[in-house]
Scaffold this motif. Structure first.
Motif, PDB file in Angstrom:
ATOM      1  N   ASN A 168     -13.817  -4.480   1.180  1.00  0.00           N
ATOM      2  CA  ASN A 168     -13.980  -3.233   0.421  1.00  0.00           C
ATOM      3  C   ASN A 168     -14.362  -3.479  -1.034  1.00  0.00           C
ATOM      4  OD1 ASN A 168     -13.389  -1.539   2.626  1.00  0.00           O
ATOM      5  ND2 ASN A 168     -11.208  -1.882   2.302  1.00  0.00           N
ATOM      6  N   LEU A 169     -15.204  -4.480  -1.253  1.00  0.00           N
ATOM      7  CA  LEU A 169     -15.733  -4.791  -2.575  1.00  0.00           C
ATOM      8  C   LEU A 169     -17.211  -4.420  -2.605  1.00  0.00           C
ATOM      9  CD1 LEU A 169     -14.210  -8.356  -3.051  1.00  0.00           C
ATOM     10  CD2 LEU A 169     -13.521  -6.287  -4.255  1.00  0.00           C
ATOM     11  N   PRO A 170     -17.760  -4.157  -3.786  1.00  0.00           N
ATOM     12  CA  PRO A 170     -19.215  -3.970  -3.867  1.00  0.00           C
ATOM     13  C   PRO A 170     -19.908  -5.312  -3.645  1.00  0.00           C
ATOM     14  CG  PRO A 170     -18.265  -4.035  -6.058  1.00  0.00           C
ATOM     15  CD  PRO A 170     -17.113  -4.056  -5.092  1.00  0.00           C
ATOM     16  N   LEU A 171     -21.230  -5.287  -3.485  1.00  0.00           N
ATOM     17  CA  LEU A 171     -21.961  -6.554  -3.387  1.00  0.00           C
ATOM     18  C   LEU A 171     -21.706  -7.351  -4.658  1.00  0.00           C
ATOM     19  CD1 LEU A 171     -25.379  -5.380  -1.909  1.00  0.00           C
ATOM     20  CD2 LEU A 171     -23.470  -6.452  -0.714  1.00  0.00           C
ATOM     21  N   ILE A 172     -21.376  -8.615  -4.519  1.00  0.00           N
ATOM     22  CA  ILE A 172     -21.044  -9.453  -5.665  1.00  0.00           C
ATOM     23  C   ILE A 172     -22.332  -9.872  -6.370  1.00  0.00           C
ATOM     24  CG2 ILE A 172     -19.866 -11.552  -6.426  1.00  0.00           C
ATOM     25  CD1 ILE A 172     -18.020  -9.368  -5.199  1.00  0.00           C
ATOM     26  N   GLN A 173     -22.395  -9.633  -7.664  1.00  0.00           N
ATOM     27  CA  GLN A 173     -23.588  -9.910  -8.472  1.00  0.00           C
ATOM     28  C   GLN A 173     -23.715 -11.395  -8.803  1.00  0.00           C
ATOM     29  OE1 GLN A 173     -25.998  -7.745  -9.474  1.00  0.00           O
ATOM     30  NE2 GLN A 173     -24.966  -6.202  -8.257  1.00  0.00           N
ATOM     31  N   PRO A 174     -24.954 -11.856  -9.039  1.00  0.00           N
ATOM     32  CA  PRO A 174     -25.137 -13.214  -9.543  1.00  0.00           C
ATOM     33  C   PRO A 174     -24.496 -13.347 -10.923  1.00  0.00           C
ATOM     34  CG  PRO A 174     -27.259 -12.239  -8.935  1.00  0.00           C
ATOM     35  CD  PRO A 174     -26.229 -11.167  -8.853  1.00  0.00           C
ATOM     36  N   TYR A 175     -23.871 -14.454 -11.187  1.00  0.00           N
ATOM     37  CA  TYR A 175     -23.221 -14.677 -12.476  1.00  0.00           C
ATOM     38  C   TYR A 175     -24.213 -14.546 -13.626  1.00  0.00           C
ATOM     39  CZ  TYR A 175     -20.855 -17.068 -16.291  1.00  0.00           C
ATOM     40  OH  TYR A 175     -20.308 -17.380 -17.509  1.00  0.00           O
ATOM     41  N   CYS A 192      -6.505  -1.077 -14.863  1.00  0.00           N
ATOM     42  CA  CYS A 192      -5.476  -1.550 -13.946  1.00  0.00           C
ATOM     43  C   CYS A 192      -5.966  -1.366 -12.522  1.00  0.00           C
ATOM     44  CB  CYS A 192      -4.163  -0.805 -14.153  1.00  0.00           C
ATOM     45  SG  CYS A 192      -3.275  -1.370 -15.599  1.00  0.00           S
ATOM     46  N   LEU A 193      -5.791  -2.396 -11.730  1.00  0.00           N
ATOM     47  CA  LEU A 193      -6.246  -2.381 -10.348  1.00  0.00           C
ATOM     48  C   LEU A 193      -5.045  -2.367  -9.418  1.00  0.00           C
ATOM     49  CD1 LEU A 193      -8.923  -5.143 -10.848  1.00  0.00           C
ATOM     50  CD2 LEU A 193      -9.335  -2.708 -10.631  1.00  0.00           C
ATOM     51  N   PRO A 194      -5.245  -1.917  -8.192  1.00  0.00           N
ATOM     52  CA  PRO A 194      -4.157  -1.955  -7.226  1.00  0.00           C
ATOM     53  C   PRO A 194      -3.647  -3.390  -7.042  1.00  0.00           C
ATOM     54  CG  PRO A 194      -6.033  -0.744  -6.342  1.00  0.00           C
ATOM     55  CD  PRO A 194      -6.473  -1.360  -7.632  1.00  0.00           C
ATOM     56  N   LYS A 195      -2.396  -3.502  -6.663  1.00  0.00           N
ATOM     57  CA  LYS A 195      -1.777  -4.817  -6.510  1.00  0.00           C
ATOM     58  C   LYS A 195      -2.485  -5.673  -5.462  1.00  0.00           C
ATOM     59  CE  LYS A 195       2.743  -6.882  -6.335  1.00  0.00           C
ATOM     60  NZ  LYS A 195       4.165  -6.616  -6.379  1.00  0.00           N
ATOM     61  N   ASP A 196      -3.062  -5.038  -4.449  1.00  0.00           N
ATOM     62  CA  ASP A 196      -3.726  -5.798  -3.396  1.00  0.00           C
ATOM     63  C   ASP A 196      -5.221  -6.026  -3.648  1.00  0.00           C
ATOM     64  OD1 ASP A 196      -4.473  -3.175  -3.038  1.00  0.00           O
ATOM     65  OD2 ASP A 196      -4.220  -3.187  -0.864  1.00  0.00           O
ATOM     66  N   HIS A 197      -5.706  -5.683  -4.866  1.00  0.00           N
ATOM     67  CA  HIS A 197      -7.122  -5.914  -5.202  1.00  0.00           C
ATOM     68  C   HIS A 197      -7.383  -7.412  -5.335  1.00  0.00           C
ATOM     69  CE1 HIS A 197     -11.072  -5.007  -6.876  1.00  0.00           C
ATOM     70  NE2 HIS A 197     -10.863  -5.997  -7.710  1.00  0.00           N
ATOM     71  N   VAL A 198      -8.499  -7.861  -4.805  1.00  0.00           N
ATOM     72  CA  VAL A 198      -8.882  -9.266  -4.913  1.00  0.00           C
ATOM     73  C   VAL A 198     -10.258  -9.373  -5.545  1.00  0.00           C
ATOM     74  CG1 VAL A 198      -7.502 -10.064  -2.954  1.00  0.00           C
ATOM     75  CG2 VAL A 198      -9.846  -9.314  -2.581  1.00  0.00           C
ATOM     76  N   PRO A 242     -21.702 -13.811   1.963  1.00  0.00           N
ATOM     77  CA  PRO A 242     -20.845 -13.171   0.961  1.00  0.00           C
ATOM     78  C   PRO A 242     -20.967 -11.643   0.944  1.00  0.00           C
ATOM     79  CG  PRO A 242     -22.028 -14.984  -0.023  1.00  0.00           C
ATOM     80  CD  PRO A 242     -22.585 -14.784   1.342  1.00  0.00           C
ATOM     81  N   ASP A 243     -22.142 -11.116   1.289  1.00  0.00           N
ATOM     82  CA  ASP A 243     -22.326  -9.668   1.337  1.00  0.00           C
ATOM     83  C   ASP A 243     -21.445  -9.052   2.428  1.00  0.00           C
ATOM     84  OD1 ASP A 243     -24.295  -9.860  -0.678  1.00  0.00           O
ATOM     85  OD2 ASP A 243     -25.855 -10.223   0.818  1.00  0.00           O
ATOM     86  N   PHE A 244     -21.375  -9.718   3.580  1.00  0.00           N
ATOM     87  CA  PHE A 244     -20.548  -9.219   4.681  1.00  0.00           C
ATOM     88  C   PHE A 244     -19.059  -9.363   4.363  1.00  0.00           C
ATOM     89  CE2 PHE A 244     -24.567 -10.204   6.852  1.00  0.00           C
ATOM     90  CZ  PHE A 244     -24.812  -8.962   7.439  1.00  0.00           C
ATOM     91  N   ILE A 245     -18.686 -10.462   3.724  1.00  0.00           N
ATOM     92  CA  ILE A 245     -17.281 -10.659   3.345  1.00  0.00           C
ATOM     93  C   ILE A 245     -16.866  -9.604   2.320  1.00  0.00           C
ATOM     94  CG2 ILE A 245     -15.652 -12.222   2.213  1.00  0.00           C
ATOM     95  CD1 ILE A 245     -17.247 -14.544   3.483  1.00  0.00           C
ATOM     96  N   ALA A 246     -17.716  -9.359   1.329  1.00  0.00           N
ATOM     97  CA  ALA A 246     -17.415  -8.339   0.312  1.00  0.00           C
ATOM     98  C   ALA A 246     -17.275  -6.964   0.962  1.00  0.00           C
ATOM     99  CB  ALA A 246     -18.499  -8.323  -0.760  1.00  0.00           C
ATOM    100  N   GLU A 247     -18.163  -6.649   1.882  1.00  0.00           N
ATOM    101  CA  GLU A 247     -18.081  -5.366   2.572  1.00  0.00           C
ATOM    102  C   GLU A 247     -16.758  -5.248   3.331  1.00  0.00           C
ATOM    103  OE1 GLU A 247     -21.034  -2.785   5.362  1.00  0.00           O
ATOM    104  OE2 GLU A 247     -20.710  -4.862   5.993  1.00  0.00           O
ATOM    105  N   ARG A 248     -16.388  -6.294   4.020  1.00  0.00           N
ATOM    106  CA  ARG A 248     -15.139  -6.289   4.793  1.00  0.00           C
ATOM    107  C   ARG A 248     -13.913  -6.173   3.876  1.00  0.00           C
ATOM    108  NH1 ARG A 248     -12.662  -4.987   9.289  1.00  0.00           N
ATOM    109  NH2 ARG A 248     -11.263  -6.546  10.066  1.00  0.00           N
TER     110      ARG A 248
END
Length: 145
Positions: free
Chosen positions: A90-97, A28-34, A82-88
């Motif tokens: 509060n997400l980890p670096l998004i992995q390649p699919y 379960c993730l917080p309600k504001d998790h994206v 995308p690395d900067f957006i993820a950092e902003r």
């Protein structure tokens, strides 16, 4: 008249969407998790081309040298948008699919491919075109639902 590159970049930014998430089986993730899902070309590809048969790759130096200290598959020697957006966000670096063995898409996935175009005819067989990227997203969504 604006170039096709401008329209493609606009489409990439438009297609890079954040989706609100909730509970997944026992997580379960917080309600504001994206979750952050990225579609596009070399401007946003974090390494999918490393896992397909193509010569359009960035898995050698100097790519990645400045920030990561090793090649990552990014067409840059550092981080991408995308690395900067993820950092902003509060997400980890998004992995390649296509990263082998990675199937935890709670934070998102990157479907982009160096050299990709909107049309399937763009570098056919050498890149992951936009339609295939969208199919990957659709398949990921049904597998994880």
């Amino acid at each position: 008249m604006k170039s096709l590159r401008f329209y493609f970049c606009f489409l990439v930014l438009y297609a890079s969407i954040s989706f609100p998430t909730k509970c997944f089986s026992d997580i379960c993730l917080p309600k504001d998790h994206v979750a952050f899902f990225i579609f596009g070309d070399s401007v946003v590809d974090v390494g999918n081309n490393n896992y397909i048969t193509t010569n359009l790759q960035a898995n050698f130096l100097p790519y990645g040298e400045t920030f990561f200290k090793y090649p990552t598959g990014r067409a840059s020697n550092g981080r991408l948008i995308p690395d900067f957006i993820a950092e902003r966000a509060n997400l980890p670096l998004i992995q390649p699919y296509l990263y082998p063995g990675y199937d935890q898409f709670i934070d998102g996935a990157n479907f982009a491919s160096i050299g990709a175009g909107v049309l399937a005819e763009t570098r056919r067989g050498l890149v992951i075109d936009l339609n295939t990227q969208l199919n990957y997203f659709k398949n990921m969504e049904t597998v994880k639902a």
